[in-house]
Motif scaffolding. Structure first.
Motif, PDB file in Angstrom:
ATOM      1  N   UNK A  98       0.834  -1.204   0.000  1.00 59.58           N
ATOM      2  CA  UNK A  98       0.000   0.000   0.000  1.00 59.58           C
ATOM      3  C   UNK A  98       0.871   1.256   0.000  1.00 59.58           C
ATOM      4  N   UNK A  99       1.953   1.210   0.772  1.00 62.01           N
ATOM      5  CA  UNK A  99       2.887   2.323   0.886  1.00 62.01           C
ATOM      6  C   UNK A  99       3.527   2.615  -0.479  1.00 62.01           C
ATOM      7  N   UNK A 100       3.919   1.519  -1.164  1.00 61.72           N
ATOM      8  CA  UNK A 100       4.533   1.648  -2.483  1.00 61.72           C
ATOM      9  C   UNK A 100       3.539   2.242  -3.474  1.00 61.72           C
ATOM     10  N   UNK A 101       2.305   1.730  -3.442  1.00 60.28           N
ATOM     11  CA  UNK A 101       1.273   2.233  -4.363  1.00 60.28           C
ATOM     12  C   UNK A 101       0.948   3.695  -4.103  1.00 60.28           C
ATOM     13  N   UNK A 102       1.018   4.092  -2.827  1.00 63.32           N
ATOM     14  CA  UNK A 102       0.698   5.471  -2.473  1.00 63.32           C
ATOM     15  C   UNK A 102       1.870   6.416  -2.755  1.00 63.32           C
ATOM     16  N   UNK A 122      10.141   5.163   0.519  1.00 68.44           N
ATOM     17  CA  UNK A 122      10.559   3.789   0.731  1.00 68.44           C
ATOM     18  C   UNK A 122      12.066   3.784   0.465  1.00 68.44           C
ATOM     19  N   UNK A 123      12.838   3.353   1.456  1.00 68.10           N
ATOM     20  CA  UNK A 123      14.288   3.341   1.268  1.00 68.10           C
ATOM     21  C   UNK A 123      14.796   1.915   1.143  1.00 68.10           C
ATOM     22  N   UNK A 124      15.485   1.665   0.053  1.00 69.26           N
ATOM     23  CA  UNK A 124      16.137   0.376  -0.136  1.00 69.26           C
ATOM     24  C   UNK A 124      17.590   0.596   0.256  1.00 69.26           C
ATOM     25  N   UNK A 125      18.035  -0.037   1.351  1.00 71.27           N
ATOM     26  CA  UNK A 125      19.371   0.276   1.863  1.00 71.27           C
ATOM     27  C   UNK A 125      20.408  -0.783   1.469  1.00 71.27           C
ATOM     28  N   UNK A 126      20.027  -1.648   0.539  1.00 68.51           N
ATOM     29  CA  UNK A 126      20.978  -2.669   0.084  1.00 68.51           C
ATOM     30  C   UNK A 126      22.026  -2.053  -0.849  1.00 68.51           C
ATOM     31  N   UNK A 178      13.853  -4.218  -6.964  1.00 70.67           N
ATOM     32  CA  UNK A 178      13.459  -3.511  -5.747  1.00 70.67           C
ATOM     33  C   UNK A 178      11.960  -3.245  -5.733  1.00 70.67           C
ATOM     34  N   UNK A 179      11.456  -2.834  -4.606  1.00 67.96           N
ATOM     35  CA  UNK A 179      10.032  -2.518  -4.482  1.00 67.96           C
ATOM     36  C   UNK A 179       9.776  -1.224  -5.261  1.00 67.96           C
ATOM     37  N   UNK A 180       8.753  -1.204  -6.132  1.00 68.99           N
ATOM     38  CA  UNK A 180       8.527  -0.002  -6.946  1.00 68.99           C
ATOM     39  C   UNK A 180       8.426   1.263  -6.088  1.00 68.99           C
ATOM     40  N   UNK A 181       9.127   2.279  -6.524  1.00 67.23           N
ATOM     41  CA  UNK A 181       9.098   3.555  -5.816  1.00 67.23           C
ATOM     42  C   UNK A 181      10.208   3.708  -4.796  1.00 67.23           C
ATOM     43  N   UNK A 209       4.724  -6.650  -7.063  1.00 64.91           N
ATOM     44  CA  UNK A 209       5.332  -5.840  -8.120  1.00 64.91           C
ATOM     45  C   UNK A 209       6.817  -5.592  -7.838  1.00 64.91           C
ATOM     46  N   UNK A 210       7.611  -5.624  -8.893  1.00 63.11           N
ATOM     47  CA  UNK A 210       9.056  -5.421  -8.754  1.00 63.11           C
ATOM     48  C   UNK A 210       9.522  -4.454  -9.836  1.00 63.11           C
ATOM     49  N   UNK A 211      10.440  -3.579  -9.455  1.00 67.11           N
ATOM     50  CA  UNK A 211      11.064  -2.705 -10.449  1.00 67.11           C
ATOM     51  C   UNK A 211      12.516  -3.121 -10.591  1.00 67.11           C
TER      52      UNK A 211
END
Lengths: 284, 157
Positions: A158-162, A166-170, A195-198, A279-281
């Motif tokens: 939901x967070x991604x869609x909104x 969103x921080x990807x720290x890898x 990664x997670x979209x967005x 979903x994946x980006x």
């Protein structure tokens, strides 16, 4: 933009720890990636709490329950009002992870020793191989901050869609999908890369110096606000592979920058990269 | 009993704390790389399955395997395991190395002290040792004995 940490008391120095080695209201906890390090020599009086063997449930992918947590605290001589100072290897990754887990169970006074195990050893401070024994306490797990600091996959979606932060720290290669796991780390079973979209790529290591200490408030604000574009009012989720590196980012945003709403997605890529239809980006 | 079997029985008979101490002793006692190999700590010899910089060198002396390795003391788990392989497999034949069962890590009782996540990287080290031994054996089979008559094949350049 202020130039000091929002909650400086949560980060203690090696000097402070050395001055409080015999302070009964303080308990030093070592939490490492390499579980043998503690037994090779640790801060005198420190106890070992292992994120994997102690804090994780051995059957279900989750943390232990409040009763088991209370038992670990009791045997470690930690009372409800004890100041618990975490330190460990790898720039305090696992120390931050244990800190975060202690907050899941509502322990109030948690701190991180800046620089962790490496700085302590580099500065030739005292160590001991003696495993201390403390009188068991009557610890009672009091509530939980789980809702405030932990997030599960449905909410992440939901967070991604909104379009919320969103921080990807890898590492950058894990983010783009070129690699399924950290450079040089064993593959831990994600079927898809990306990664997670967005999500924005903000590798955890940008927040620490080479000696394992955290970067200054000024540098951290410059990174997270200047470059990443976060605002203190943001609702932020951080994730990595199993939630360990992102607990360091969670610590930095929550305590050093004082952001009130930061959550760690501990399912992280090892869950998301296996979820059917998630979903994946890919790519940068 | 082979050197490796002796280590397996020593570790599997030990209790949890003794096992930790044995592994730490192994980590502390890993012999340093011979100087001629220390200069070759490069990508070719790096065990990429490991999070820490682990370097592995396999040579054949006659029909016996000689193993040399290096790993940082800050990563005692992998260093201890590498040291165990060096101690347990140096002097074994190629066949003996290839016959080491892949459940070695379980037989040593390591998952109990390390947890399942941590032992995965170690499995990669054993796999790599076998692959390097195979490579050295193939290289030797393909190369006529050296002119100096020593007939040693090596997997390093």
């Amino acid at each position: 933009m202020v130039a000091s940490y929002a909650h400086p008391e949560v980060l203690v120095s090696a000097d402070w720890v050395e001055q409080h080695l015999n302070d009964p209201s303080v308990r030093i906890v070592e939490s490492d990636e390499d579980v043998l390090l503690y037994d090779m020599g640790h801060i005198p009086g420190a106890v070992k709490i292992d994120w994997q063997g102690d804090l994780q449930d051995q059957l279900i992918r989750d943390y232990i329950d409040a009763e088991k947590f209370a038992a670990i605290c009791s045997r470690s001589g930690i009372a409800n009002d004890t100041t618990v100072v975490f330190y460990g290897d790898k720039s305090n990754w696992w120390a931050c992870y244990a800190f975060w887990a202690f907050k899941l169970f509502g322990h109030e006074d948690c701190r991180i020793m800046n620089g962790g195990r490496k700085l302590w050893l580099d500065q030739k401070r005292p160590t001991s191989t003696e495993v201390p024994h403390y009188r068991p306490t009557a610890y009672k797990a009091q509530g939980s901050y789980e809702e405030e600091i932990r997030v599960f996959r449905d909410e992440v979606l939901a967070h991604s869609k909104a379009g919320k932060p969103l921080l990807d720290v890898r590492s950058p290669k894990e983010f783009t999908g070129e690699k399924l796991h950290m450079e040089d780390y064993p593959q831990e079973g994600a079927l898809r890369g990306g990664h997670i979209p967005g999500a924005k790529s903000v590798p955890w290591g940008l927040a620490v110096n080479d000696d394992g200490t955290f970067k200054s408030a000024k540098e951290l604000y410059k990174l997270y606000e200047g470059e990443v574009g976060l605002k203190p009012t943001d609702d932020v989720i951080a994730y990595c592979r199993i939630g360990e590196r992102s607990s360091l980012t969670w610590f930095v945003l929550t305590y050093l920058l004082g952001y009130p709403k930061v959550r760690n997605y501990d399912g992280s890529w090892s869950e998301w990269g296996n979820l059917v239809r998630a979903p994946i980006a890919k790519g940068a | 009993m082979s050197a490796l079997d002796a280590l397996v029985s020593e570790l599997s008979d030990a209790d949890r704390q003794e096992r930790i101490e044995l592994l730490i002793d192994l980590a502390r006692n890993l012999p340093p790389l011979p100087e001629r190999l220390a200069a070759h700590k490069d990508a070719t010899h790096r065990v990429e399955e490991c999070q820490s910089p682990v370097y592995l060198f396999v040579e054949l002396e006659g029909d016996r395997v000689a193993l040399f390795a290096d790993a940082p003391i800050e990563a005692p788990t992998v260093r201890g395991f590498v040291s165990l392989l060096v101690e347990g497999l140096s002097g074994a034949t190629v066949e003996e190395v290839l016959q080491v069962r892949d459940d070695l890590i379980e037989r040593l009782g390591l998952p109990e002290i390390l947890g399942m996540l941590r032992v995965r990287g170690l499995t990669g080290v054993l796999r790599r040792v076998k692959a390097e031994v195979t490579r050295a054996a193939i290289a030797r089979a393909a190369t006529p004995p050296a002119a100096n008559g020593q007939g040693a094949a090596s997997s390093h350049p």
